[in-house]
Motif scaffolding. Structure first.
Motif, PDB file in Angstrom:
ATOM      1  N   PHE A 117       1.215  -1.060   0.202  1.00 28.09           N
ATOM      2  CA  PHE A 117      -0.672   0.117   0.146  1.00 28.09           C
ATOM      3  C   PHE A 117       0.714   1.623   0.571  1.00 28.09           C
ATOM      4  N   ALA A 118       1.976   1.277   0.667  1.00 23.54           N
ATOM      5  CA  ALA A 118       2.244   2.810   0.860  1.00 23.54           C
ATOM      6  C   ALA A 118       3.160   2.429  -0.547  1.00 23.54           C
ATOM      7  N   ALA A 119       3.569   1.834  -0.903  1.00 23.33           N
ATOM      8  CA  ALA A 119       4.719   1.548  -2.270  1.00 23.33           C
ATOM      9  C   ALA A 119       3.580   2.229  -3.170  1.00 23.33           C
ATOM     10  N   ALA A 120       2.506   2.365  -2.861  1.00 22.95           N
ATOM     11  CA  ALA A 120       1.479   2.863  -3.883  1.00 22.95           C
ATOM     12  C   ALA A 120       1.037   4.687  -3.283  1.00 22.95           C
ATOM     13  N   SER A 121       1.526   4.993  -2.077  1.00 25.52           N
ATOM     14  CA  SER A 121       0.352   6.102  -0.809  1.00 25.52           C
ATOM     15  C   SER A 121       1.272   7.420  -2.092  1.00 25.52           C
ATOM     16  N   ARG A 122       0.612   8.666  -2.130  1.00 23.82           N
ATOM     17  CA  ARG A 122       1.525   9.605  -2.171  1.00 23.82           C
ATOM     18  C   ARG A 122       1.518  10.554  -0.517  1.00 23.82           C
ATOM     19  N   VAL A 123       1.336   9.928   0.074  1.00 26.64           N
ATOM     20  CA  VAL A 123       1.910  10.661   1.572  1.00 26.64           C
ATOM     21  C   VAL A 123       2.297   9.630   2.795  1.00 26.64           C
ATOM     22  N   PRO A 124       3.338  10.114   3.834  1.00 31.04           N
ATOM     23  CA  PRO A 124       4.102   8.828   4.450  1.00 31.04           C
ATOM     24  C   PRO A 124       2.692   7.690   5.343  1.00 31.04           C
ATOM     25  N   VAL A 125       3.342   6.262   5.339  1.00 28.56           N
ATOM     26  CA  VAL A 125       1.994   5.614   6.013  1.00 28.56           C
ATOM     27  C   VAL A 125       2.787   4.428   6.913  1.00 28.56           C
ATOM     28  N   ILE A 126       2.573   4.637   7.794  1.00 26.27           N
ATOM     29  CA  ILE A 126       2.848   4.158   9.105  1.00 26.27           C
ATOM     30  C   ILE A 126       1.614   2.884   9.367  1.00 26.27           C
ATOM     31  N   ASN A 127       2.848   2.007   9.653  1.00 27.78           N
ATOM     32  CA  ASN A 127       2.598   0.316   9.811  1.00 27.78           C
ATOM     33  C   ASN A 127       1.587   0.605  11.279  1.00 27.78           C
ATOM     34  N   GLY A 128       0.404   0.340  11.053  1.00 25.48           N
ATOM     35  CA  GLY A 128      -0.348  -0.051  12.333  1.00 25.48           C
ATOM     36  C   GLY A 128      -0.801  -2.146  12.864  1.00 25.48           C
TER      37      GLY A 128
END
Length: 338
Positions: A117-128
């Motif tokens: 998911f993060a690879a396609a995101s345009r904003v920072p992603v935190i793994n929950g």
């Protein structure tokens, strides 16, 4: 590591100075977490909270942490409430929702899904939390709790003695915590589990490569005699192929006040990532420990707010502005209890 604008997907990128800096910022968040002060440093910012697996503490903790910094939260919970149930890919979901958010927290039952998911995101992603893989923010708050608990006794994390008890195979919290402990020195780790639920061999090897002493055992009482921390975990029944298989291990390792008094050192700290399983057939941490002052499980949850607030401030690069957007409050003391 570079915090500003970065994804927080794994413990892997963290070095010891990064952890220590994060904890320094977490300390500064205490008056805001305790509502003695209010800051609006993230006024107008939006957190996208995407939880495709059941969660109470992690979901609410992240949301509260963002709110306490002045931001707003938009949530998606469960596959059935999302477009993924209609066949939408993680790529498309990421591209869309990152247009609505300034930062995203995601929990997903499949290992590697948050990174995808993060690879396609345009904003920072935190793994929950992604499957049985990792839960990096839980590990960070756990280590922060260990630091605070030991500091009161004039100790540091180096030379820590810790027993991890329960489902070490599927328990992603202990996987991430072990990786964090590799950044410190002379740790003694006792891994207490049934043979079938042992810590993955790669993580055990990583601990040993870091110079730590590791013992694997199936005997609870002898394993908790000379440790600073007992870190208990529940049986992760949702990871088993059947309920019947999970039931084979439920209740195998139970810690209660009687066992604690007989086998633990007087100041041994009891930790658990929660939820603890309070059903009669389980009770890995018995309710009779609730009045034990060394039971730190609720201090852990409080510390989770501090660590997640610090992460938001660092990733969104507003650490230097938190206090300038703050004011004192006077309603806090009237109804709040310690």
């Amino acid at each position: 590591m570079q915090f500003a604008g970065s994804h927080i997907l794994s413990i892997g990128p963290f070095e010891r100075p990064d952890v220590e800096y994060l904890f320094t910022i977490a300390d500064r968040m205490e008056p805001y977490a305790q509502r003695r002060r209010v800051t609006r440093v993230l006024d107008g910012a939006i957190l996208g909270a995407m939880f495709f697996e059941p969660s109470t503490r992690t979901r609410v903790s992240f949301g509260s942490a963002f709110n306490l910094l002045g931001g707003e939260v938009r949530e998606t919970t469960g596959f059935e409430q999302s477009a993924i149930a209609k066949g939408e890919s993680l790529y498309d979901t990421a591209r869309v929702l990152s247009g609505y958010s300034d930062i995203i927290v995601m929990r997903h039952p499949q290992e590697g899904s948050v990174a995808e998911f993060a690879a396609a995101s345009r904003v920072p992603v935190i793994n929950g939390g992604d499957g049985t893989n990792e839960h990096p923010t839980q590990a960070l708050l756990d280590l922060y709790t260990i630091k605070k608990e030991l500091a009161g006794r004039g100790r540091g994390i180096d030379k820590l003695r810790i027993a991890m008890v329960g489902d070490l195979r599927f328990g992603r919290t202990v996987h991430s915590l072990c990786k964090l402990l590799c950044l410190f020195e002379s740790i003694q780790v006792v891994l207490v589990s049934p043979e079938e639920l042992r810590m993955p061999a790669a993580i055990v090897e990583q601990l040993r490569d870091a110079g730590h002493q590791v013992l694997e055992s199936e005997a609870l009482e002898s394993s908790i005699k000379h440790v600073d921390i007992v870190y208990s975990t529940r049986i992760q029944e949702e990871r088993f192929s059947s309920q019947q298989e999970a039931d084979l291990y439920r209740g195998r390792f139970r810690l209660n006040q009687s066992i604690y008094t007989e086998h633990c050192e007087p100041n041994t700290v009891i930790m658990h990532p929660l939820p603890r399983d309070s059903r009669v057939s389980a009770r890995e941490l018995d309710d009779d420990l609730n009045d034990n002052p060394n039971l730190a499980i609720f201090r852990q949850t409080d510390n989770g707010l501090l660590v997640r607030m610090a992460l938001f401030a660092l990733v969104l690069d507003v650490v230097g502005q938190v206090d300038s957007h703050a004011r004192d409050v006077n309603w806090y003391t009237a109804g709040r209890r310690g």
